[in-house]
Design an enzyme around this catalytic site. Structure first.
Site, mmCIF file in Angstrom:
data_model
loop_
_atom_site.group_PDB
_atom_site.id
_atom_site.type_symbol
_atom_site.label_atom_id
_atom_site.label_comp_id
_atom_site.label_asym_id
_atom_site.label_seq_id
_atom_site.Cartn_x
_atom_site.Cartn_y
_atom_site.Cartn_z
ATOM 1 N N PRO A 191 0.828 -1.221 0.000
ATOM 2 C CA PRO A 191 0.000 0.000 0.000
ATOM 3 C C PRO A 191 0.859 1.266 0.000
ATOM 4 O O PRO A 191 1.794 1.401 0.792
ATOM 5 C CB PRO A 191 -0.804 -0.101 1.301
ATOM 6 N N CYS A 192 0.541 2.173 -0.897
ATOM 7 C CA CYS A 192 1.334 3.406 -1.000
ATOM 8 C C CYS A 192 1.050 4.360 0.156
ATOM 9 O O CYS A 192 1.739 5.364 0.289
ATOM 10 C CB CYS A 192 1.094 4.088 -2.338
ATOM 11 N N THR A 193 0.072 4.057 0.985
ATOM 12 C CA THR A 193 -0.216 4.922 2.129
ATOM 13 C C THR A 193 0.670 4.601 3.332
ATOM 14 O O THR A 193 0.656 5.336 4.307
ATOM 15 C CB THR A 193 -1.691 4.784 2.557
#
Length: 170
Positions: free
Chosen positions: A17-19
């Site tokens: 996840p890029c978060t």
């Protein structure tokens, strides 16, 4: 709380996840304490030897800034990435922490890494830390998001005003 949040975001789905946090940017006087908390938790390996850091650079970004991330490591466990790179870590390693002195366009590992690796940087002043974060965001990540673990309203507002992101998570 910070320790749990960062660990969860970097190891969840093997860092896909890029978060999830990509970097820990912390006051130099608290670096040893913060990194120590991660190491005490278990499953974390701190990469500090320049030879091992170079192995990770070459494994993750074989063409440096001129090419994409190596899809052979994307979404793999920290232990698998380490084996691929030739870095010896315990088999139960779930997160690789990499202590770096360079950032932005001076360090290829400041690009987005989609596996359970987190970069560690120290700063002398809060403004220096925000500048470091901004420099890394301008490399890959501007417009996305950033997070700050603080109860200092001035620091929170400063980060929100100076980071080139669409949201700052507090």
């Amino acid at each position: 709380k910070m320790l749990s949040n960062v660990m969860t975001s970097r190891i969840y789905d093997n860092g896909m996840p890029c978060t999830g946090e990509q970097s820990l940017i912390m006051p130099k006087e608290k670096e040893d304490e913060i990194i120590g908390m991660f190491l005490d938790r278990g499953g974390v390996y701190l990469v500090t030897e320049e030879e091992d850091i170079e192995k990770l650079r070459k494994a993750i970004f074989p063409k440096g800034f001129d090419g994409p991330i190596n899809v052979g490591i994307v979404g793999h466990t920290a232990a698998e990435v380490a084996v691929y790179a030739g870095v010896n870590v315990p088999p139960a390693t779930r997160l690789l922490m990499v202590k770096l002195d360079k950032f932005g366009s001076d360090e290829v590992l400041c690009r987005e890494i989609m596996c359970p690796i987190i970069r560690c940087f120290g700063y002398d002043t809060f403004e220096e830390g925000v500048d470091l974060a901004k420099t890394n965001l301008m490399l890959e990540g501007a417009g996305h998001s950033s997070g700050i673990y603080s109860d200092n309203d001035e620091h929170i507002m400063y980060a929100g005003e100076h980071l080139p992101v669409g949201r700052v998570m507090v």
